[in-house]
Design a protein around this motif. Structure first.
Motif, mmCIF file in Angstrom:
data_model
loop_
_atom_site.group_PDB
_atom_site.id
_atom_site.type_symbol
_atom_site.label_atom_id
_atom_site.label_comp_id
_atom_site.label_asym_id
_atom_site.label_seq_id
_atom_site.Cartn_x
_atom_site.Cartn_y
_atom_site.Cartn_z
ATOM 1 N N GLY A 1 0.821 -1.216 0.000
ATOM 2 C CA GLY A 1 0.000 0.000 0.000
ATOM 3 C C GLY A 1 0.848 1.256 0.000
ATOM 4 N N ALA A 2 1.886 1.272 0.830
ATOM 5 C CA ALA A 2 2.780 2.438 0.881
ATOM 6 C C ALA A 2 3.487 2.628 -0.455
ATOM 7 C CB ALA A 2 3.799 2.282 2.010
ATOM 8 N N ALA A 3 3.959 1.531 -1.035
ATOM 9 C CA ALA A 3 4.638 1.615 -2.334
ATOM 10 C C ALA A 3 3.686 2.118 -3.410
ATOM 11 C CB ALA A 3 5.207 0.245 -2.716
ATOM 12 N N HIS A 4 2.452 1.624 -3.386
ATOM 13 C CA HIS A 4 1.486 2.027 -4.408
ATOM 14 C C HIS A 4 1.097 3.497 -4.255
ATOM 15 C CE1 HIS A 4 -2.279 0.675 -6.870
ATOM 16 N NE2 HIS A 4 -1.440 1.404 -7.573
ATOM 17 N N ALA A 5 0.833 3.930 -3.018
ATOM 18 C CA ALA A 5 0.479 5.337 -2.781
ATOM 19 C C ALA A 5 1.614 6.259 -3.207
ATOM 20 C CB ALA A 5 0.136 5.558 -1.304
ATOM 21 N N GLY A 6 2.848 5.895 -2.869
ATOM 22 C CA GLY A 6 3.997 6.715 -3.236
ATOM 23 C C GLY A 6 4.227 6.767 -4.734
ATOM 24 N N CYS A 7 4.127 5.609 -5.383
ATOM 25 C CA CYS A 7 4.336 5.545 -6.828
ATOM 26 C C CYS A 7 3.262 6.337 -7.570
ATOM 27 C CB CYS A 7 4.323 4.075 -7.267
ATOM 28 S SG CYS A 7 4.614 3.826 -9.021
ATOM 29 N N PHE A 8 2.003 6.128 -7.181
ATOM 30 C CA PHE A 8 0.902 6.852 -7.816
ATOM 31 C C PHE A 8 1.063 8.361 -7.656
ATOM 32 C CE2 PHE A 8 -3.077 9.106 -7.058
ATOM 33 C CZ PHE A 8 -3.661 9.008 -8.306
ATOM 34 N N SER A 9 1.423 8.806 -6.450
ATOM 35 C CA SER A 9 1.586 10.245 -6.195
ATOM 36 C C SER A 9 2.678 10.849 -7.079
ATOM 37 C CB SER A 9 1.911 10.490 -4.715
ATOM 38 O OG SER A 9 0.826 10.104 -3.900
ATOM 39 N N MET A 10 3.778 10.125 -7.247
ATOM 40 C CA MET A 10 4.854 10.617 -8.112
ATOM 41 C C MET A 10 4.431 10.618 -9.579
ATOM 42 S SD MET A 10 8.278 8.969 -6.395
ATOM 43 C CE MET A 10 9.401 9.893 -7.457
#
Length: 141
Positions: free
Chosen positions: A51-60
Motif C-alpha cells: 500500500g505504501a509503495a502504491h500510494a507513493g508511486c501513484f503520487s509521483m
C-alpha cells in the motif's frame, strides 16, 4: 535501475517472527509476523508495504503527469487500502482502493480526474499488481 529489499523469518507461521529491511535503510530490521499481519500488533506486514509503495508511486506518477499538463501540485495526499482475501487454501490481494486528495492551483475538475486516472493506470506499481485498482479523487480548492 534495481532496488533490493530483504526479509528474514524464523519459526513457524503463527508464533514465528520476521524482519524486513530495504537497501536504502529506510526500513532496517522492521518486525513483522502473523500477529502484525492478521491481528493489531505493532509492526509492519506485506500488504501495508505494498500500500505504501502504491500510494507513493501513484503520487509521483500524478506529479509527473500534472507537470506535463503545465500544472504543479501544492499537495498530493494518497491513501491506499489493500484488501487481502481468503483464496482457496491461501490468500490473495484482490483489491487496492486509492483515495486521493490534491490541491492543484489552476486545475479544472475534469482535467484533474482525467490525469489522476491516467496516473492510476500508468504507475509502475499499478502495472505489476494483479488486483482490482480503484480511485476516488478529490480536487481541493
Amino acid at each position: 535501475m534495481k532496488k533490493t529489499a530483504s526479509a528474514v523469518w524464523q519459526g513457524d507461521l503463527k508464533s514465528g517472527k520476521g524482519s524486513i529491511s530495504t537497501q536504502s535503510g529506510a526500513l532496517k530490521d522492521n518486525p513483522y509476523g502473523f500477529n502484525t499481519r492478521f491481528e493489531d500488533t505493532p509492526g509492519t506486514n506485506p500488504e501495508e508495504l505494498i500500500g505504501a509503495a502504491h500510494a507513493g508511486c501513484f503520487s509521483m506518477a500524478l506529479s509527473m503527469m500534472l507537470g506535463q499538463a503545465g500544472l504543479t501540485a501544492e499537495r498530493i495526499e494518497t491513501k491506499a487500502e489493500v484488501t487481502l482475501d481468503k483464496d482457496g487454501e491461501g490468500f490473495s490481494i484482490t483489491a487496492i482502493a486509492l483515495t486521493l486528495n490534491a490541491k492543484i492551483p489552476g486545475a479544472e475538475e475534469s482535467q484533474f480526474q482525467q490525469i489522476a486516472n491516467k496516473a492510476k493506470e500508468g504507475c509502475p506499481v499499478s502495472k505489476v499488481l494483479n488486483a482490482q485498482i480503484s480511485l476516488s479523487a478529490t480536487l481541493e480548492s
